[in-house]
Enzyme design. Structure first.
Site, PDB file in Angstrom:
ATOM      1  N   ASP A 199       0.209  -3.156  12.378  1.00 36.36           N
ATOM      2  CA  ASP A 199       0.733  -3.526  11.064  1.00 36.36           C
ATOM      3  C   ASP A 199       1.091  -5.018  11.081  1.00 36.36           C
ATOM      4  O   ASP A 199       2.042  -5.441  11.749  1.00 36.36           O
ATOM      5  CB  ASP A 199       1.969  -2.685  10.738  1.00 36.36           C
ATOM      6  CG  ASP A 199       2.405  -2.886   9.302  1.00 36.36           C
ATOM      7  OD1 ASP A 199       2.418  -1.908   8.544  1.00 36.36           O
ATOM      8  OD2 ASP A 199       2.717  -4.048   8.927  1.00 36.36           O
ATOM      9  N   THR A 241      -1.158   7.474  -0.752  1.00 33.29           N
ATOM     10  CA  THR A 241      -2.429   7.348  -1.472  1.00 33.29           C
ATOM     11  C   THR A 241      -3.282   6.188  -0.968  1.00 33.29           C
ATOM     12  O   THR A 241      -4.469   6.110  -1.274  1.00 33.29           O
ATOM     13  CB  THR A 241      -2.175   7.107  -2.970  1.00 33.29           C
ATOM     14  OG1 THR A 241      -1.520   5.828  -3.106  1.00 33.29           O
ATOM     15  CG2 THR A 241      -1.288   8.191  -3.570  1.00 33.29           C
ATOM     16  N   ASP A 276       4.712  -6.000   9.865  1.00 31.40           N
ATOM     17  CA  ASP A 276       5.748  -5.642  10.842  1.00 31.40           C
ATOM     18  C   ASP A 276       5.707  -6.568  12.055  1.00 31.40           C
ATOM     19  O   ASP A 276       6.752  -6.972  12.575  1.00 31.40           O
ATOM     20  CB  ASP A 276       5.582  -4.191  11.287  1.00 31.40           C
ATOM     21  CG  ASP A 276       6.045  -3.205  10.217  1.00 31.40           C
ATOM     22  OD1 ASP A 276       6.822  -3.610   9.329  1.00 31.40           O
ATOM     23  OD2 ASP A 276       5.624  -2.038  10.272  1.00 31.40           O
ATOM     24  N   ARG A 332       0.850  -1.188   0.000  1.00 31.59           N
ATOM     25  CA  ARG A 332       0.000   0.000   0.000  1.00 31.59           C
ATOM     26  C   ARG A 332       0.874   1.222   0.000  1.00 31.59           C
ATOM     27  O   ARG A 332       1.697   1.380   0.897  1.00 31.59           O
ATOM     28  CB  ARG A 332      -0.839   0.015   1.282  1.00 31.59           C
ATOM     29  CG  ARG A 332      -2.167  -0.529   1.117  1.00 31.59           C
ATOM     30  CD  ARG A 332      -3.103  -0.258   2.256  1.00 31.59           C
ATOM     31  NE  ARG A 332      -2.586   0.195   3.534  1.00 31.59           N
ATOM     32  CZ  ARG A 332      -3.363   0.573   4.525  1.00 31.59           C
ATOM     33  NH1 ARG A 332      -4.668   0.567   4.363  1.00 31.59           N
ATOM     34  NH2 ARG A 332      -2.871   0.953   5.666  1.00 31.59           N
TER      35      ARG A 332
HETATM   36  C1  PRP Z   1      -1.087  -4.696   4.499  1.00 30.75           C
HETATM   37  C2  PRP Z   1      -1.893  -5.966   4.598  1.00 30.75           C
HETATM   38  C3  PRP Z   1      -2.684  -5.939   3.332  1.00 30.75           C
HETATM   39  C4  PRP Z   1      -2.941  -4.478   3.118  1.00 30.75           C
HETATM   40  C5  PRP Z   1      -4.352  -4.170   3.538  1.00 30.75           C
HETATM   41  O1  PRP Z   1      -0.007  -4.869   3.685  1.00 30.75           O
HETATM   42  O2  PRP Z   1      -1.117  -7.123   4.756  1.00 30.75           O
HETATM   43  O3  PRP Z   1      -2.003  -6.478   2.214  1.00 30.75           O
HETATM   44  O4  PRP Z   1      -2.032  -3.770   3.974  1.00 30.75           O
HETATM   45  O5  PRP Z   1      -4.642  -2.840   3.272  1.00 30.75           O
HETATM   46  P1  PRP Z   1      -5.739  -2.415   2.195  1.00 30.75           P
HETATM   47  O6  PRP Z   1      -6.923  -3.289   2.406  1.00 30.75           O
HETATM   48  O7  PRP Z   1      -5.982  -0.976   2.532  1.00 30.75           O
HETATM   49  O8  PRP Z   1      -5.134  -2.583   0.827  1.00 30.75           O
HETATM   50  P2  PRP Z   1       1.055  -3.695   3.440  1.00 30.75           P
HETATM   51  O9  PRP Z   1       0.644  -2.865   2.270  1.00 30.75           O
HETATM   52  O10 PRP Z   1       1.289  -2.972   4.730  1.00 30.75           O
HETATM   53  O11 PRP Z   1       2.334  -4.469   2.953  1.00 30.75           O
HETATM   54  P3  PRP Z   1       3.259  -5.533   3.735  1.00 30.75           P
HETATM   55  O12 PRP Z   1       2.430  -6.781   3.942  1.00 30.75           O
HETATM   56  O13 PRP Z   1       4.372  -5.736   2.782  1.00 30.75           O
HETATM   57  O14 PRP Z   1       3.677  -4.926   5.045  1.00 30.75           O
HETATM   58  N1  URA Z   2      -2.419  -3.166   7.020  1.00 31.01           N
HETATM   59  C1  URA Z   2      -2.122  -3.633   8.258  1.00 31.01           C
HETATM   60  O1  URA Z   2      -1.143  -4.382   8.428  1.00 31.01           O
HETATM   61  N2  URA Z   2      -2.908  -3.263   9.272  1.00 31.01           N
HETATM   62  C2  URA Z   2      -3.962  -2.448   9.122  1.00 31.01           C
HETATM   63  O2  URA Z   2      -4.652  -2.156  10.117  1.00 31.01           O
HETATM   64  C3  URA Z   2      -4.247  -1.968   7.832  1.00 31.01           C
HETATM   65  C4  URA Z   2      -3.469  -2.352   6.800  1.00 31.01           C
END
Ligand code: PRP
Ligand code: URA
Length: 214
Positions: free
Chosen positions: A205, A113, A208, A109
């Site tokens: 997160d 944006t 993380d 994400r």
């Molecule tokens: C997180 C999560 C989803 C997304 C959800 O990933 O694991 O993939 O956010 O958010 P959305 O419904 O608003 O799209 P992130 O983009 O943080 O990436 P990561 O798993 O690499 O940390």
């Molecule tokens: N991605 C995450 O990991 N946590 C949230 O709450 C939203 C998006």
């Protein structure tokens, strides 16, 4: 627990799931336990998401007698984690479905944006013949999940299920309005998103916390 009800959304209120989810949410839960809980929850979710799989009859000889019994009717499954947090859900599902193939979709994400950005996609060649379980612990705005479903559809996927441990109402609405014929399995529908697009109360997160990157 979420009070709203949508067609095509299954909220799993089993006591074991809710107990594990409470520990997962806790800010004091460390990465090792967090990973174990995500794996266990994914396994329990897959148990429910495979409930409609077809069976066929077979004959088995027990130590006592021959009997007619049932086996899975050759169901082919693809587990598709959305990188990177979705990776934490794969092993639990493969313990139940060892013959499933695994495809990967890399999305992150954009923090400004909140739009999903694709950086990787590798899917089983016969994706169109498989029942699909997209896995990602968090369904927030729904942008990532909707993009993943659309990539899969463009590549010929048919039956698509989305397994997310926590969902925001906004994410559910976004996926169901952007994508037809998707069933969403979740352990909880939370209250809302905050100004940074994080689920409230959520668990923070997921990537993380799984990988210890913050
Ligand atoms: C997180 C999560 C989803 C997304 C959800 O990933 O694991 O993939 O956010 O958010 P959305 O419904 O608003 O799209 P992130 O983009 O943080 O990436 P990561 O798993 O690499 O940390
Ligand atoms: N991605 C995450 O990991 N946590 C949230 O709450 C939203 C998006």
């Amino acid at each position: 627990m979420g009070e709203r009800r949508w067609d095509n959304v299954v909220v799993m209120d089993h006591p074991l799931i809710q107990h594990k989810l409470s520990i997962l949410r806790d800010v004091g839960t460390g990465a090792k336990e967090f990973r174990e809980l995500v794996k266990e929850l994914a396994m329990l979710m897959a148990y429910e998401a495979t409930r409609s799989f077809q069976l066929s009859e077979t004959v088995v000889t027990t130590p006592i007698a021959e009997t007619t019994t049932y086996v899975l009717a050759g169901k082919k499954v693809a587990v598709i984690p959305i990188l990177r947090a979705g990776l934490g859900m794969v092993d639990g599902i493969l313990e139940l479905l060892p013959a499933a193939k695994v495809g990967h979709i890399g999305l992150y994400r954009d923090p400004e944006t909140l739009q999903p950005v694709e950086y990787y996609c590798k899917l089983p060649e016969d994706i169109g013949e498989r029942d699909i379980l997209i896995v990602d612990p968090m369904l927030a705005t729904g942008g990532s999940a909707a993009a993943a479903v659309q990539f899969l559809r463009q590549r010929g996927a048919n039956a698509v299920n989305l397994l997310c441990i926590i969902a925001a109402p906004e994410g559910i609405e976004a996926v169901l309005s952007a994508c037809e014929d998707v069933t969403i399995y979740t352990c909880a529908v939370d209250s809302h998103l905050n100004d940074h697009g994080y689920i409230v109360p959520g668990l923070g997160d997921a990537g993380d916390r799984l990988f210890g990157t913050k």
